[in-house]
Design an enzyme around this catalytic site. Structure first.
Site, PDB file in Angstrom:
ATOM      1  N   ARG A  79     -10.379  -3.201  10.347  1.00 42.96           N
ATOM      2  CA  ARG A  79      -9.791  -4.467   9.886  1.00 42.96           C
ATOM      3  C   ARG A  79      -8.544  -4.824  10.688  1.00 42.96           C
ATOM      4  NH1 ARG A  79      -6.224  -3.347   4.685  1.00 42.96           N
ATOM      5  NH2 ARG A  79      -5.867  -1.136   4.950  1.00 42.96           N
ATOM      6  N   ASP A  86     -14.453  -5.287   4.212  1.00 39.12           N
ATOM      7  CA  ASP A  86     -14.427  -6.732   4.481  1.00 39.12           C
ATOM      8  C   ASP A  86     -13.513  -7.108   5.638  1.00 39.12           C
ATOM      9  OD1 ASP A  86     -11.964  -6.271   3.401  1.00 39.12           O
ATOM     10  OD2 ASP A  86     -12.179  -7.645   1.707  1.00 39.12           O
ATOM     11  N   ARG A 103       1.546  -6.059  13.243  1.00 38.64           N
ATOM     12  CA  ARG A 103       2.172  -4.752  13.405  1.00 38.64           C
ATOM     13  C   ARG A 103       2.493  -4.513  14.871  1.00 38.64           C
ATOM     14  NH1 ARG A 103      -0.719   0.396  10.768  1.00 38.64           N
ATOM     15  NH2 ARG A 103      -2.385  -0.019  12.248  1.00 38.64           N
ATOM     16  N   ASP A 124      -6.512  10.391  11.529  1.00 37.19           N
ATOM     17  CA  ASP A 124      -6.582   9.023  12.046  1.00 37.19           C
ATOM     18  C   ASP A 124      -5.316   8.234  11.712  1.00 37.19           C
ATOM     19  OD1 ASP A 124      -7.794   9.427   9.408  1.00 37.19           O
ATOM     20  OD2 ASP A 124      -7.944   7.253   9.338  1.00 37.19           O
TER      21      ASP A 124
HETATM   22  P1  AMP Z   1      -6.881   3.594   6.187  1.00 35.63           P
HETATM   23  O1  AMP Z   1      -7.173   4.163   4.849  1.00 35.63           O
HETATM   24  O2  AMP Z   1      -6.235   2.228   6.128  1.00 35.63           O
HETATM   25  O3  AMP Z   1      -6.169   4.515   7.093  1.00 35.63           O
HETATM   26  O4  AMP Z   1      -8.304   3.296   6.834  1.00 35.63           O
HETATM   27  C1  AMP Z   1      -9.290   4.253   7.069  1.00 35.63           C
HETATM   28  C2  AMP Z   1     -10.449   3.598   7.773  1.00 35.63           C
HETATM   29  O5  AMP Z   1     -11.040   2.614   6.936  1.00 35.63           O
HETATM   30  C3  AMP Z   1     -10.099   2.892   9.074  1.00 35.63           C
HETATM   31  O6  AMP Z   1     -11.177   3.052   9.952  1.00 35.63           O
HETATM   32  C4  AMP Z   1      -9.941   1.471   8.635  1.00 35.63           C
HETATM   33  O7  AMP Z   1     -10.144   0.573   9.683  1.00 35.63           O
HETATM   34  C5  AMP Z   1     -11.028   1.348   7.586  1.00 35.63           C
HETATM   35  N1  AMP Z   1     -10.736   0.309   6.594  1.00 35.63           N
HETATM   36  C6  AMP Z   1      -9.786   0.327   5.643  1.00 35.63           C
HETATM   37  N2  AMP Z   1      -9.808  -0.804   4.913  1.00 35.63           N
HETATM   38  C7  AMP Z   1     -10.791  -1.579   5.414  1.00 35.63           C
HETATM   39  C8  AMP Z   1     -11.319  -2.866   5.094  1.00 35.63           C
HETATM   40  N3  AMP Z   1     -10.823  -3.605   4.099  1.00 35.63           N
HETATM   41  N4  AMP Z   1     -12.340  -3.328   5.845  1.00 35.63           N
HETATM   42  C9  AMP Z   1     -12.838  -2.605   6.847  1.00 35.63           C
HETATM   43  N5  AMP Z   1     -12.400  -1.386   7.197  1.00 35.63           N
HETATM   44  C10 AMP Z   1     -11.383  -0.867   6.494  1.00 35.63           C
HETATM   45 MG    MG Z   2      -5.520   4.370   8.895  1.00 38.96          MG
END
Ligand code: AMP
Ligand code: MG
Length: 494
Positions: free
Chosen positions: A97, A129, A180, A256
């Site tokens: 996203r 999304d 960001r 990540d």
């Molecule tokens: P995060 O928990 O934000 O570190 O995200 C973990 C993974 O989930 C990453 O690959 C993000 O890009 C993906 N991700 C988190 N939220 C969304 C979203 N609303 N739509 C698509 N991918 C997401």
């Molecule tokens: Mg992340």
């Protein structure tokens, strides 16, 4: 509809290097336009440091920072990465996203990424999304800017745009996009993405890229990849030490979410301690307390071991030799962590000479704070604000006598320093913030913003931009939460 700017208009002056890497490093992906963008916040000071014209950004920000207008020179990409999430390896995560608009060279000559987070679906979105909700976007804005003001390496927040569209979470929420800014968005998981595919060539390309961009000194050494590993370990170690010294809990230290540059990245369910409790974890998804406050150094080391694994083929030709080199380089973590943590504790206690027993003295205070539910930030700041009497500090302890016993020993130790009390107190005030983004304040700001009232957000970000200075009229922002204000859990809100 996505509008591309004519080449004559170059508001950002992009100079994109990541987009020059092989195509398997990313997916070309333009942001998905939104229906009704409004610029909620522009970080003028940051815009200035980036060499961007705030006036242009004020007038065109809603277009640029929503992704509705692609500034000329932008080559939008979603970066590929993998990652261990709570210990489980996921071979393909990537920017699901977020879209990297491009890179700029800031006023200090540093290369910085400009990324839109919440810019729509990408090939890495899986079932998501591609969007972000206003609450988490404001939270990241507040906390990442507060961390910066506290002197802790962090990604920055340049702008917030409301999209005018709703996102579906447990309820319908207003959508937003965070712009960001980062030294780069390369993560331990970026290395893992290629290593797990056996793509040694890509790991080498990435390592060379990182050496040139973030560790130019390491590139000059006899084994640059070893120096890279040690360099990342040392930066992570000092970063985590600084987190601990302000009571910060990241909440999701998955591989990540750990930047190779050494910046704090990906603010999700992060939180600051009120009462000191090393076992504290706020994140609703961290049921085992894997990323609890006191676990953070250990988890950083676990992550670095995963990073080292990706570099093994580059470290030496034989596996055993490579493992030995990696272990040796990773040893840099403990040394750097202990040095940074002890130095920071000493600064917090007003001790500028280092003496045997200082660590034990600090550790004893922390143990008494934990046992007595003392507020982390108020305790340390209180030591300097009322260094002669310490009246307010002792009341923070359930049993004030527990503090009194300790403070007698602290006074004896302070007497061994060559500084007068006022100099010591001034030095301590520069090491112990008054203002941190208290969880209840952050929640309050988000609740108001959901009612379209952004005044509390403006006030809180302004107060947090000078965390070490008393601010008449805003003293209550330093207060610990009342019992009914205590936030027990935080959510990543994706
Ligand atoms: P995060 O928990 O934000 O570190 O995200 C973990 C993974 O989930 C990453 O690959 C993000 O890009 C993906 N991700 C988190 N939220 C969304 C979203 N609303 N739509 C698509 N991918 C997401
Ligand atoms: Mg992340």
């Amino acid at each position: 509809m996505l509008v591309r700017m004519p080449l004559t208009e170059q508001p950002f002056g992009f100079d994109n290097s990541y987009a020059r890497l092989p195509p398997r490093f990313f997916a070309c992906q333009a942001p998905t336009p939104v229906s009704d963008p409004t610029l909620i916040k522009l970080n003028e000071a940051l815009a200035h440091d980036l060499g961007l014209d705030p006036q242009t950004l004020f007038s065109r920000g809603a277009d640029y920072f929503s992704g509705n207008v692609l500034p000329s020179g932008s080559e939008p990409i979603a970066m590929a990465y993998a990652g261990h999430q709570f210990g489980q390896f996921v071979p393909r995560l990537g920017d699901g996203r977020a879209v990297l608009l491009g890179e700029v060279i800031d006023c200090f000559g540093a290369r910085r990424d400009i990324q839109l987070k919440g810019a729509g679906r990408t090939p890495f979105s899986r079932s998501g999304d591609g969007r972000a909700a206003l609450g988490p976007v404001l939270r990241e804005y507040i906390v990442s800017e507060a961390m910066t003001a506290l002197g802790i390496p962090s990604t920055r927040a340049l702008a917030v745009v409301a999209t005018g569209e709703a996102v579906v979470r447990e309820t319908l929420l207003p959508g937003a996009i965070l712009t960001r800014v980062a030294a780069s968005h390369i993560r331990i998981g970026t290395f893992q993405y290629f290593a797990s595919r056996g793509d040694e060539e890509a790991v080498r390309r990435l390592a060379d890229y990182v050496l040139a961009r973030h560790y130019p000194g390491a590139a000059e050494t006899t084994n640059p990849y070893r120096a890279l590993l040690e360099g990342v370990a040392v930066r992570q170690a000092t970063l985590i030490a600084r987190w601990l010294l302000v009571g910060f809990i990241h909440g999701v230290m998955n591989t990540d979410n750990m930047a190779i540059s050494g910046e704090t990245i990906d603010y999700g369910p992060c939180a600051f301690l009120d009462r000191y409790d090393p076992a504290k974890a706020f994140s609703a998804i961290d049921r085992q307390g894997r990323y609890a406050y006191g676990m953070q150094p250990r988890m950083a080391q676990w992550n670095l071991a995963r990073f080292a694994e990706t570099l093994l083929p580059l470290l030496a030709t034989g596996t055993q030799d490579a493992v030995t080199i990696a272990q040796d380089a990773l040893g840099g973590f403990t040394v750097a962590f202990e040095a940074a943590y002890e130095e920071g504790l000493n600064a917090k206690l007003g001790l500028c000479q280092r003496r045997e027993g200082d660590r034990a003295l600090a550790q004893d205070l922390l143990a008494r704070m934990a046992a007595n539910g003392a507020d982390f930030t108020l305790t340390f700041r209180g030591l300097s604000d009322d260094i002669e009497e310490l009246r307010s500090v002792r009341t923070l302890f359930a049993d004030p006598a527990a503090f009194d016993e300790w403070s007698l020993r602290w006074r004896l130790r302070l007497a061994e320093e060559d500084r007068d009390v006022e100099t010591t107190a001034a030095a301590m005030r520069a090491a112990n913030p008054i203002f941190i983004p208290r969880n209840h304040r952050v929640e309050e700001v988000i609740a108001a913003a959901l009612n379209r009232d952004f005044k509390p957000f403006e006030i809180l970000t302004a107060v947090l931009s000078h965390p070490f200075e008393a601010q008449p009229g805003f003293a209550h922002y330093a207060d610990a939460p009342q019992p009914e204000q205590v936030v027990e859990q935080t959510f990543c809100g994706t």
